[in-house]
Motif scaffolding. Sequence first.
Motif, short mmCIF file in Angstrom:
data_model
loop_
_atom_site.label_atom_id
_atom_site.label_comp_id
_atom_site.label_asym_id
_atom_site.label_seq_id
_atom_site.Cartn_x
_atom_site.Cartn_y
_atom_site.Cartn_z
N ARG A 1 45.31 46.47 35.12
CA ARG A 1 46.60 45.84 35.39
C ARG A 1 46.47 44.48 36.07
O ARG A 1 47.48 43.80 36.31
N THR A 2 45.25 44.09 36.39
CA THR A 2 45.03 42.77 37.00
C THR A 2 45.57 41.66 36.11
O THR A 2 46.06 40.64 36.59
N ALA A 3 45.50 41.87 34.79
CA ALA A 3 45.97 40.85 33.85
C ALA A 3 47.47 40.59 33.98
O ALA A 3 47.96 39.56 33.51
N ASP A 4 48.21 41.52 34.61
CA ASP A 4 49.66 41.36 34.77
C ASP A 4 50.03 40.60 36.03
O ASP A 4 51.21 40.30 36.24
N ILE A 5 49.05 40.28 36.87
CA ILE A 5 49.33 39.57 38.11
C ILE A 5 49.77 38.13 37.78
O ILE A 5 49.12 37.45 36.99
N PRO A 6 50.89 37.65 38.35
CA PRO A 6 51.31 36.26 38.11
C PRO A 6 50.21 35.28 38.52
O PRO A 6 49.63 35.39 39.60
N GLY A 7 49.89 34.36 37.65
CA GLY A 7 48.85 33.38 37.93
C GLY A 7 47.50 33.71 37.31
O GLY A 7 46.60 32.88 37.31
N PHE A 8 47.38 34.94 36.79
CA PHE A 8 46.12 35.30 36.14
C PHE A 8 46.07 34.65 34.76
O PHE A 8 46.96 34.84 33.93
N THR A 9 45.02 33.88 34.50
CA THR A 9 44.92 33.10 33.27
C THR A 9 43.70 33.48 32.44
O THR A 9 43.31 32.75 31.55
N PRO B 1 41.55 35.24 48.43
CA PRO B 1 41.89 34.57 49.70
C PRO B 1 41.09 33.29 49.87
O PRO B 1 39.98 33.17 49.36
N GLU B 2 41.64 32.33 50.59
CA GLU B 2 41.01 31.02 50.71
C GLU B 2 39.61 31.10 51.30
O GLU B 2 38.71 30.38 50.89
N TRP B 3 39.41 31.99 52.27
CA TRP B 3 38.09 32.05 52.91
C TRP B 3 37.05 32.61 51.94
O TRP B 3 35.88 32.22 51.98
N ILE B 4 37.48 33.50 51.03
CA ILE B 4 36.54 34.01 50.02
C ILE B 4 36.26 32.92 48.98
O ILE B 4 35.13 32.79 48.50
N GLN B 5 37.27 32.12 48.64
CA GLN B 5 37.05 31.00 47.72
C GLN B 5 36.01 30.04 48.29
O GLN B 5 35.16 29.53 47.56
N SER C 1 41.11 31.75 41.80
CA SER C 1 42.34 31.20 42.36
C SER C 1 43.21 32.27 43.01
O SER C 1 44.11 31.96 43.79
N LEU C 2 42.97 33.54 42.69
CA LEU C 2 43.75 34.64 43.26
C LEU C 2 43.07 35.26 44.49
O LEU C 2 43.62 36.18 45.09
N LEU D 1 27.84 39.86 48.57
CA LEU D 1 27.84 38.66 47.73
C LEU D 1 28.64 38.89 46.44
O LEU D 1 29.30 37.97 45.95
N THR D 2 28.57 40.09 45.90
CA THR D 2 29.32 40.40 44.68
C THR D 2 30.82 40.30 44.92
O THR D 2 31.55 39.72 44.11
N PHE D 3 31.28 40.83 46.05
CA PHE D 3 32.71 40.80 46.33
C PHE D 3 33.17 39.45 46.89
O PHE D 3 34.38 39.20 46.95
N LEU D 4 32.23 38.61 47.29
CA LEU D 4 32.55 37.24 47.71
C LEU D 4 32.39 36.28 46.53
O LEU D 4 31.94 35.16 46.68
N SER D 5 32.75 36.75 45.35
CA SER D 5 32.61 35.95 44.13
C SER D 5 33.79 36.24 43.21
O SER D 5 34.65 37.07 43.52
N SER D 6 33.80 35.57 42.07
CA SER D 6 34.85 35.78 41.08
C SER D 6 34.40 36.76 39.99
O SER D 6 34.93 36.74 38.89
N ALA D 7 33.43 37.62 40.30
CA ALA D 7 32.92 38.56 39.30
C ALA D 7 34.02 39.52 38.85
O ALA D 7 34.10 39.86 37.66
N LEU D 8 34.87 39.96 39.77
CA LEU D 8 35.89 40.95 39.44
C LEU D 8 37.32 40.40 39.48
O LEU D 8 38.23 41.04 38.96
#
Length: 257
Positions: free
Chosen positions: A45-53, A196-200, A193-194, A182-189
């Motif tokens: 259902r992540t694909a339904d989140i507003p802003g997910f591209t 938190p800023e500190w994780i970005q 852009s979605l 490190l895995t969760f501090l990435s865009s792997a999952l």
Amino acid sequence: MIPLKHTWQVALRYIRALLRQPAWVGISLVQPAIWLLLFGALFKRTADIPGFTGGSYIEFLTPGVIVMLAVSSAGWVGMGFIEDINRGTMDRMLVSPIWRGALNLGSVAQSVLSIAVQSVIVIGLSLLVGAHFHNGVVGVLVLIAVAGLLGAVFASLSNGVAVIARQRETLIGVVTMVTLPLTFLSSALMQKSLLPEWIQSAASVNPINWAAEAGRSASSTHADWGLIASRCGLLVLLLAASAAFATRAFASYQRSI
């Protein structure tokens, strides 16, 4: 030519050792399928989140799963060195005229080969459940190459830590402490852009995120080859540093015995 020959002989040794463990081979082949299907169903259902591209989540997830597999597989490569140390094999190899770099690179080559096989399984399974790779074979090959490059980095680090620590428990602790965060501090999952800023901010200096971004871009409709080249360049530099660390670890080991 001699370094290449030595590296090939070491790689062949570790490949043969792996093939003599059918249970481990079976697990390593089944694990990618479990990860893809499990995470794909859990976060569908992540694909339904507003802003997910990212299109369908399975297309977004596939490069992330391949990157995660590369890290998790490569992290345990150092266990082979610990086995060699405990059996006295490492001591015999170090007094031989073998090129020291080949000991690490041969082990890394075996790991990269395993990662490539696992990646092909994930890609094939993702195609069966509806994913598309918009750049065709080229994009798939780049994705596999990026995963192999990331795996080589972590395999070298694992080897270096194993030679210095010489204890399975220490290596298990280090791998668990480093790879999971490190895995969760990435865009792997999740799309960057979605996050938190500190994780970005953390992701911008995270090699797992570099690989995820490069692999995902190579698989997308509009591949950013500049981004792919820059991320691969960073991974190559990190690989050179990690391989140097692993090779130097042998000198530290020899001084301590």
